[in-house]
Design a protein around this motif. Structure first.
Motif, PDB file in Angstrom:
ATOM      1  N   HIS A   3      -0.470  -9.536   4.104  1.00  0.00           N
ATOM      2  CA  HIS A   3      -1.160  -8.239   4.014  1.00  0.00           C
ATOM      3  C   HIS A   3      -2.489  -8.537   3.336  1.00  0.00           C
ATOM      4  O   HIS A   3      -2.709  -9.649   2.856  1.00  0.00           O
ATOM      5  N   HIS A  44      -4.133  -7.230   0.620  1.00  0.00           N
ATOM      6  CA  HIS A  44      -4.441  -7.016  -0.802  1.00  0.00           C
ATOM      7  C   HIS A  44      -5.244  -8.213  -1.315  1.00  0.00           C
ATOM      8  O   HIS A  44      -5.057  -9.341  -0.860  1.00  0.00           O
ATOM      9  N   HIS A  52      -4.011 -11.775  -2.074  1.00  0.00           N
ATOM     10  CA  HIS A  52      -3.452 -12.543  -0.951  1.00  0.00           C
ATOM     11  C   HIS A  52      -4.540 -13.005   0.027  1.00  0.00           C
ATOM     12  O   HIS A  52      -4.390 -14.028   0.679  1.00  0.00           O
ATOM     13  N   HIS A  97       6.056  -1.763   0.199  1.00  0.00           N
ATOM     14  CA  HIS A  97       4.976  -2.157  -0.719  1.00  0.00           C
ATOM     15  C   HIS A  97       3.648  -1.593  -0.229  1.00  0.00           C
ATOM     16  O   HIS A  97       2.922  -0.930  -0.962  1.00  0.00           O
ATOM     17  N   ASP A 140       5.165  -9.855  -1.187  1.00  0.00           N
ATOM     18  CA  ASP A 140       5.318  -8.790  -2.176  1.00  0.00           C
ATOM     19  C   ASP A 140       6.548  -7.912  -1.946  1.00  0.00           C
ATOM     20  O   ASP A 140       6.685  -6.872  -2.584  1.00  0.00           O
TER      21      ASP A 140
END
Ligand SMILES: [Zn+2]
Length: 286
Positions: free
Chosen positions: A111, A113, A116, A194, A215
């Motif tokens: 993902h 974020h 990451h 998440h 996550d």
């Protein structure tokens, strides 16, 4: 560290540094008196997290899962999150195992974020954005890409467009659907609690499977079902997804690879009276 092979895939844990997040936010409704034993906070109540990418190599494809937090963050941002590259950087750890950024053929992001995806793009000396892995295609789920361009106010502070918008503009982006095969036994495993469209990454060959748990299960502590991050958009959905996932992981003897646990790289689990018990563990060499 090099882990056991998954069939034809050689497997490397690529430490790229550490950072810190608020311990309470990481542990959700779990009281500090419980979590501070396993995850001791600093004086600002922050706990230590790793940024451990996964590299798998079948002799033809060199696949990197996640890109670390990157080197382009401002001084202020580095201070808030206590970003620490003193022990490890992505480039140093890659070169320790004989790889460079140019060798990577696929970058898969679970993902987008910032912790990451931050290493996907870097700034050159003129602060122009550049693609960090010049010979790679970048894989992101279509659902997460759409959300990252238009995030919910609750996690919009984690989606920083400078980390990924160039991927599309440079034609290196491959969007995949939930649970799709990406290549040769590597596939997504969709979870939405998440953030919408997160994909765990499964690497399977010749009867063995490793899953990059990202996550859904950031720390070893989160193997306990009710330990769920306050950051999650939908904690009830995370609980449901985690139970289904961990039941299957224990039944099928999957190796679970952590991005954020500072000390534990990967575990195998089995069902226990209450939750799950660790039966095999790879720990970071210090
Ligand atoms: Zn996240």
């Amino acid at each position: 560290m090099q882990l056991e092979n998954i069939g034809k895939w050689k497997v490397f844990a690529i430490e790229s540094g550490f950072f810190k997040l608020d311990g309470g936010a990481m542990m959700g409704s779990v009281p500090k008196v419980l979590w501070e034993k396993t995850n001791p906070p600093d004086k600002l109540n922050r706990i230590n997290l790793s940024l451990r990418c996964l590299l798998v190599d079948d002799g033809e494809n060199v696949v990197l899962i996640e890109s670390g937090i990157g080197q382009k963050n401002s001084k202020k941002f580095k201070k808030i999150f206590a970003i620490d590259h003193s022990e490890y950087t992505l480039s140093n750890t890659l070169s320790k195992y004989g790889y460079s950024f140019k060798d990577i053929t696929h970058v898969i992001l679970t993902h987008l974020h910032f912790d990451h995806s931050g290493g996907a793009i870097y700034y050159d000396e003129n602060r122009c954005s550049k693609i960090a892995f010049p010979n790679a295609k970048y894989y992101v789920s279509k659902k997460n890409w759409d959300i990252a361009l238009n995030p919910s106010p609750r996690d919009s502070a984690s989606y920083l467009k400078d980390n990924y918008k160039l991927l599309d503009e440079s034609n290196v982006l491959e969007l995949f659907n939930d649970n799709d095969d990406i290549l040769n036994g590597i596939s997504g495993y969709a979870v939405d609690g998440h953030t919408i469209g997160q994909q765990l990454i499964k690497v399977s060959d010749k009867g063995s499977t490793l899953v990059f748990v990202s996550d859904l299960i950031p720390l070893k502590s989160h193997l306990k079902l009710p330990w769920i991050m306050g950051y999650d958009l939908n904690a009830a959905l995370t609980l449901k997804e985690k139970k289904i996932f961990l039941d299957e992981a224990s039944d099928k003897n999957w190796l679970l690879f952590f991005y954020h646990d500072p000390d534990t790289i990967a575990v195998k689990i089995c069902k226990d009276k209450k939750y799950y018990k660790i039966i095999n563990e790879y720990r970071r060499e210090k």
